[in-house]
Design an enzyme around this catalytic site. Structure first.
Site, mmCIF file in Angstrom:
data_model
loop_
_atom_site.group_PDB
_atom_site.id
_atom_site.type_symbol
_atom_site.label_atom_id
_atom_site.label_comp_id
_atom_site.label_asym_id
_atom_site.label_seq_id
_atom_site.Cartn_x
_atom_site.Cartn_y
_atom_site.Cartn_z
ATOM 1 N N PRO A 116 45.793 44.917 56.106
ATOM 2 C CA PRO A 116 45.391 43.540 55.780
ATOM 3 C C PRO A 116 43.901 43.368 56.092
ATOM 4 C CG PRO A 116 46.940 43.587 57.650
ATOM 5 C CD PRO A 116 46.753 45.005 57.197
ATOM 6 N N THR A 126 39.009 54.949 58.400
ATOM 7 C CA THR A 126 40.134 55.164 57.481
ATOM 8 C C THR A 126 40.666 56.591 57.625
ATOM 9 O OG1 THR A 126 38.651 55.833 55.712
ATOM 10 C CG2 THR A 126 39.285 53.509 55.769
ATOM 11 N N GLY A 180 34.250 47.182 41.455
ATOM 12 C CA GLY A 180 34.995 47.980 40.486
ATOM 13 C C GLY A 180 35.200 47.215 39.194
ATOM 14 N N LYS A 181 35.590 45.962 39.337
ATOM 15 C CA LYS A 181 35.819 45.138 38.146
ATOM 16 C C LYS A 181 34.525 44.949 37.347
ATOM 17 C CE LYS A 181 35.628 40.844 36.287
ATOM 18 N NZ LYS A 181 36.506 39.714 36.113
ATOM 19 N N LEU A 206 36.119 33.650 42.514
ATOM 20 C CA LEU A 206 35.963 32.214 42.701
ATOM 21 C C LEU A 206 37.273 31.472 42.414
ATOM 22 C CD1 LEU A 206 33.901 30.020 43.364
ATOM 23 C CD2 LEU A 206 33.364 29.871 40.934
ATOM 24 N N HIS A 264 38.268 51.048 44.854
ATOM 25 C CA HIS A 264 38.014 49.958 43.914
ATOM 26 C C HIS A 264 39.319 49.689 43.188
ATOM 27 C CE1 HIS A 264 33.744 50.374 44.361
ATOM 28 N NE2 HIS A 264 33.791 51.630 44.010
ATOM 29 N N ASP A 315 34.617 45.434 49.082
ATOM 30 C CA ASP A 315 35.734 44.724 48.437
ATOM 31 C C ASP A 315 35.292 43.448 47.747
ATOM 32 O OD1 ASP A 315 37.445 46.653 49.613
ATOM 33 O OD2 ASP A 315 37.439 45.504 51.475
ATOM 34 N N ALA A 346 37.012 54.290 50.763
ATOM 35 C CA ALA A 346 37.216 52.929 50.285
ATOM 36 C C ALA A 346 37.688 53.027 48.846
ATOM 37 C CB ALA A 346 35.915 52.144 50.362
HETATM 38 P P1 GDP Z 1 35.434 46.727 45.229
HETATM 39 O O1 GDP Z 1 35.660 47.805 46.218
HETATM 40 O O2 GDP Z 1 34.159 45.990 45.451
HETATM 41 O O3 GDP Z 1 35.577 47.198 43.826
HETATM 42 O O4 GDP Z 1 36.565 45.648 45.465
HETATM 43 P P2 GDP Z 1 38.167 45.841 45.569
HETATM 44 O O5 GDP Z 1 38.650 46.478 44.362
HETATM 45 O O6 GDP Z 1 38.528 46.423 46.874
HETATM 46 O O7 GDP Z 1 38.628 44.325 45.684
HETATM 47 C C1 GDP Z 1 38.512 43.433 44.700
HETATM 48 C C2 GDP Z 1 39.895 42.904 44.361
HETATM 49 O O8 GDP Z 1 39.747 41.663 43.740
HETATM 50 C C3 GDP Z 1 40.654 43.761 43.369
HETATM 51 O O9 GDP Z 1 42.042 43.646 43.610
HETATM 52 C C4 GDP Z 1 40.278 43.141 42.022
HETATM 53 O O10 GDP Z 1 41.250 43.340 41.013
HETATM 54 C C5 GDP Z 1 40.203 41.711 42.398
HETATM 55 N N1 GDP Z 1 39.223 40.916 41.665
HETATM 56 C C6 GDP Z 1 37.957 41.253 41.261
HETATM 57 N N2 GDP Z 1 37.342 40.184 40.729
HETATM 58 C C7 GDP Z 1 38.236 39.161 40.816
HETATM 59 C C8 GDP Z 1 38.172 37.774 40.469
HETATM 60 O O11 GDP Z 1 37.178 37.260 39.977
HETATM 61 N N3 GDP Z 1 39.285 37.026 40.730
HETATM 62 C C9 GDP Z 1 40.406 37.544 41.296
HETATM 63 N N4 GDP Z 1 41.432 36.736 41.534
HETATM 64 N N5 GDP Z 1 40.480 38.832 41.673
HETATM 65 C C10 GDP Z 1 39.421 39.619 41.422
#
Ligand code: GDP
Length: 427
Positions: free
Chosen positions: A305, A127, A16-17, A333, A40, A12, A38
Site C-alpha cells: 500500500p 524493494t 507510464g500512461k 485529477l 509503470h 507513481d 519500480a
Molecule cells: P508511473 O510509475 O509514474 O508510471 O506511475 P504508476 O503506473 O505506478 O501509477 C500510476 C497509476 O495511476 C496507474 O495505475 C495508472 O493506470 C493510473 N493513472 C495514470 N493516470 C491516471 C489518471 O489521470 N487518472 C486515474 N484515475 N488513474 C491514472
C-alpha cells in the site's frame, strides 16, 4: 527531437500512461536509469500492464524501445516481460540493449535482502530487487557490463575475482552461503544467450536517429524526490531520476533534450520510508488510497500500500524546478472528485518559521505542513476532453496549483486510458 518524461514527486505519478500516450508520435523510447524495482502501470487497447524494465512505448508497432546504458538491467525480468506482453497479443517489440548497460546479478538481489534483514527496523524499505548493491558495484567498478559477456577468458577471470570479494561479506557479515565461480559463470553465459540478439551501441544508434530528425522520448523512473543528489537522501533510489541524467543514461547530448515533461500528481503518494510532510493517515488516507490511481494506490512491483497525502506545493515546485520542467502533465485529477473540500500543503513550518523552499533531509524531517483548503467539485470529470468543460472548482484547483508551482500545466490527465487527456492550448 528528444523529449523527456520524468516525475516531479516520489514516483507513481503516471509517467507510464503519459509515455504510452506520447509514444504514438514517437519513433524511439529510451529507459535511461533505474531497474525493475519500480513499475509503470499502463492501460491501453491490449489491456492493463505493469512494466518494470521495458519502456512504456512498447505497445506500438512503429516504435523501437531502448534499454540505455544507465539502466540496471535484469535480463531474466526483461525477457519475462517481453514474453508476457507478446502472450497477450502485443506485437513483438523491437528492442535494443546498450552494450554499456550493466547487469543486475542474482547475488545483487541476495545482498539487497541480506542487508535489509541486517538493518532490521532501520531498513530503507528496499524493494529487494538488487538495485542498491548493483549501483554500488557499478561505482566500485566491479559490475558486469553487457559488452563483457562476449570476452570469454576475461569473464571467467572476473567471475572468480568477484566471488572472492563477495564471499568475504557473505561469510563474515551476513553468515550466508558462499558464491561459486562456476555458478556465476553459468549465470553470465545464460544472460549472454538471452541478450545477444538485442545488443548494440545504442548511443551511436541514437546519434544517427537524432541527426535523422527522429522523435525520441526518454522515460524516467520514480521522481525528483527520489534522486540521490536532490531528493530525500538517504531514502532515495540509487540512480538519478532527473531529466538531466537522461543525456548520460541514454548517451546523447544534453542540449538535444528540448522538452521536459514533468508528470505531477494531483495529490501525493509515496512508497518506502522517508519524510513525507503532507502525509495523511487513518480513514482519510484509506479512502484516497482506495480511490486513487486505477484501482487503488498499491505498488506495481510489490503490491505494497502506498503512503498517501495531499498535494504538496513545496515539494512539487521544487520537484519541477530540479527537473528543468518545460511542461507539467497534471495527473489523476479525476480521483479527487469525491471530496467536499481539498486540502493543499502550501508551505512548511520548520522550527517555527514558514518556508516554501524544500529543504535538505535533516530540516525536512522537522517540517510540518501548512494547509490551505480549496472547494471540491463533487463530480466525475472522466470523459471530459476540453478544459472549459471542467467544473469551475476543478479549473480553480488546477490554476491554483499552476500559480503556486510556477510551471505551465499543459496536459491534464483525467483517467488511466490513453484518451483520458485534456490539452491546454496556448500554454
Ligand atoms: P508511473 O510509475 O509514474 O508510471 O506511475 P504508476 O503506473 O505506478 O501509477 C500510476 C497509476 O495511476 C496507474 O495505475 C495508472 O493506470 C493510473 N493513472 C495514470 N493516470 C491516471 C489518471 O489521470 N487518472 C486515474 N484515475 N488513474 C491514472
Amino acid at each position: 527531437m528528444v523529449n523527456a518524461i520524468v516525475g516531479a514527486n516520489w514516483g507513481d505519478e503516471g509517467k507510464g500512461k503519459i509515455t504510452d500516450m506520447l509514444a504514438k508520435e514517437a519513433d524511439i523510447i529510451v529507459r535511461f536509469q533505474g531497474g525493475a524495482n519500480a513499475g509503470h502501470t499502463i492501460v491501453n487497447d491490449y489491456g492493463k500492464f505493469a512494466l518494470h524494465t521495458l519502456p512504456s512505448g512498447v505497445f506500438y508497432d512503429h516504435t523501437t524501445s531502448i534499454i540505455g546504458n544507465g539502466v540496471a538491467l535484469n535480463i531474466p525480468v526483461l525477457f519475462e516481460e517481453i514474453q508476457s506482453i507478446v502472450d497477450r497479443g502485443v506485437p513483438r517489440p523491437k528492442i535494443l540493449v546498450s552494450d554499456r548497460a550493466q547487469m543486475v546479478m542474482s547475488y545483487h538481489i541476495l545482498f539487497d535482502q541480506y542487508e535489509e534483514e541486517r538493518l532490521g527496523g532501520k531498513s530503507f524499505g528496499s524493494t529487494k530487487s538488487g538495485i542498491a548493491p548493483f549501483y554500488s558495484d557499478k561505482y566500485t567498478k566491479i559490475g558486469f557490463q553487457v559488452s563483457e559477456l562476449f570476452e570469454e577468458e576475461a569473464l571467467k577471470e572476473k567471475a572468480e575475482r568477484i566471488c572472492e570479494t563477495k564471499n568475504v561479506l557473505l561469510e563474515h557479515l551476513y553468515h550466508k552461503p558462499l558464491l561459486k565461480p562456476e555458478d556465476l559463470l553459468k549465470e553470465l553465459k545464460e544472460y549472454r544467450t538471452m541478450v545477444e540478439p538485442y545488443v548494440c551501441d545504442t548511443s551511436a544508434y541514437l546519434w544517427e536517429a537524432v541527426n535523422a530528425g527522429k522523435n525520441i522520448l526518454l522515460e524516467g523512473q520514480l521522481g525528483s524526490l527520489k534522486d540521490p543528489d536532490h531528493g530525500i537522501y538517504p531514502m532515495v533510489t540509487s540512480s538519478s531520476t532527473l531529466a538531466a541524467y537522461g543525456a548520460i543514461g541514454a548517451g546523447i547530448a544534453p542540449y538535444e533534450i528540448k522538452k521536459i515533461i514533468t508528470v505531477c500528481k494531483a495529490y501525493s503518494s509515496a512508497v518506502g520510508a522517508g519524510a513525507f510532510v503532507s502525509e495523511i493517515f487513518g480513514e482519510e488516507a484509506d479512502e484516497l488510497r482506495r480511490r486513487g490511481g486505477d484501482g487503488g494506490e498499491y505498488g506495481a512491483t510489490t503490491g505494497r500500500p502506498r503512503r498517501m497525502g495531499w498535494f504538496d506545493v513545496v515539494a512539487s515546485r521544487y520537484g519541477c524546478r530540479i527537473q528543468g520542467t518545460t511542461d507539467v502533465a497534471f495527473t489523476v485529477l479525476d480521483v479527487l472528485g469525491y471530496l467536499d473540500e481539498i486540502p493543499v500543503c502550501t508551505a512548511y513550518e520548520i522550527d517555527g518559521k514558514i518556508t516554501t523552499e524544500f529543504p535538505a533531509t535533516a530540516k525536512l524531517e522537522k517540517a510540518k505542513p501548512v494547509l490551505e483548503t480549496l472547494p471540491g467539485w463533487k463530480c466525475d470529470i472522466r470523459g471530459i476532453r476540453k478544459y472549459e468543460e471542467l467544473p469551475e472548482n476543478c479549473r480553480k484547483y488546477i490554476e491554483f496549483v499552476e500559480e503556486k508551482i510556477g510551471f505551465p500545466i499543459t496536459m491534464i490527465s483525467n483517467g488511466p486510458g490513453r484518451e483520458d487527456i485534456i490539452y491546454r492550448n496556448g500554454k
